[in-house]
Design a protein around this motif. Structure first.
Motif, PDB file in Angstrom:
ATOM      1  N   GLU A  23       0.814  -1.221   0.000  1.00 11.68           N
ATOM      2  CA  GLU A  23       0.000   0.000   0.000  1.00 11.68           C
ATOM      3  C   GLU A  23       0.846   1.269   0.000  1.00 11.68           C
ATOM      4  N   TYR A  24       2.133   1.147   0.354  1.00  7.90           N
ATOM      5  CA  TYR A  24       2.999   2.322   0.398  1.00  7.90           C
ATOM      6  C   TYR A  24       3.838   2.482  -0.870  1.00  7.90           C
ATOM      7  N   GLN A  52       3.241   5.875  -2.871  1.00 10.75           N
ATOM      8  CA  GLN A  52       3.799   7.003  -2.141  1.00 10.75           C
ATOM      9  C   GLN A  52       5.322   7.015  -2.243  1.00 10.75           C
ATOM     10  N   TRP A  92       5.996  -6.587  -2.718  1.00  9.39           N
ATOM     11  CA  TRP A  92       6.452  -5.201  -2.657  1.00  9.39           C
ATOM     12  C   TRP A  92       6.949  -4.722  -4.014  1.00  9.39           C
ATOM     13  N   ALA A 120       4.247  -4.198  -6.607  1.00 11.04           N
ATOM     14  CA  ALA A 120       3.547  -2.938  -6.356  1.00 11.04           C
ATOM     15  C   ALA A 120       4.383  -1.749  -6.818  1.00 11.04           C
TER      16      ALA A 120
END
Length: 243
Positions: free
Chosen positions: A50-51, A54, A93, A96
């Motif tokens: 989710e990061y 960002q 990770w 993503a």
């Protein structure tokens, strides 16, 4: 100011000095290669998916480094007995990160596993074992890579070139949107690129050699990205001052 290029790392057990514990690892050749090409390197340990967006938004370019075999579950295959243990946290990770970089137009270079994961993340599959692309266990091999005319890679390296290599897996089914941009002499896919944007995957290890052409092209794309971000911030600041 140097552009900032993030490089993915992996979690493993390491020993140094009096310590022996879990660590975020990356061979130094990766960050020194980026630095020699003219950028600042920023190491990215695995984090929650989710990061990723960002994180990528703060970078001028991204490198997905080599390492463990991609989990075959990700492309709907049963593990071959010769496939190594999965690094599922890293798979999640880095997948993503790849999607975030493509969505945001951040230049992306995938190296070895990084190229394989790029193909898998976009819907392709892998050949789980092939011979002849290492120099032995823990020893780099060398073989010739031939560019495909008309591709981004061919524009950077137009001639057949000997490259440092260490892999036992390769692209099987190419993902939609990717184009093959180099082959080994045995036909193995050695480079892929995404149609539109600066996204390139190479199956070899450029960080272990002296040819900086791919890295310098990534840095040039990163500089353009940095200039765009600076311009966007300036426009936003000007808009706020005018309110």
């Amino acid at each position: 100011m140097k552009p900032l290029i993030g490089i993915s790392t992996y979690l493993d057990h390491a020993s140094w000095g009096v310590w022996s514990m879990g660590a975020a690892l990356l061979p130094a050749a990766y960050h020194t290669h980026v630095q020699r090409a003219g950028a600042a390197a920023f190491l990215l340990p695995p984090d929650a998916a989710e990061y990723a967006a960002q994180t990528v938004s703060r970078l001028d370019a991204l490198v997905i480094a080599g390492g463990a075999d991609v989990d075959p579950v990700r492309y709907g295959a049963a593990p071959d007995p010769r496939t190594g243990p999965p690094a599922r946290e890293r798979d999640t990770w880095e997948s993503a990160l790849i999607h975030a970089a493509i969505a945001q137009g951040v230049p992306l270079l995938g190296i070895c596993r990084g190229m394989q994961l790029l193909n898998v993340a976009l819907g392709g599959t892998l050949q789980q074992h092939l011979d002849g692309h290492t120099g032995g266990v823990g020893v780099l091999g060398t073989h010739t890579v031939k560019p495909v005319p008309g591709t981004r890679y061919a524009a950077l390296v137009p001639e057949a070139a000997d490259v440092p290599t260490y892999h036992h897996q390769a692209v099987a089914v190419l993902a939609p949107g990717l184009t093959v941009s180099a082959h080994a002499e045995d036909g193995t896919v050695e480079a892929v690129e995404l149609d539109g944007g600066w996204v390139l995957g190479v199956q070899w290890h450029p960080e272990m050699g002296d040819d900086l052409r791919v890295a310098r092209a990534l840095v040039a794309a990163a500089r353009e990205r940095a200039a765009q971000r600076t311009g966007q911030r300036g426009a936003e600041d000007g808009g706020r001052l005018g309110e």
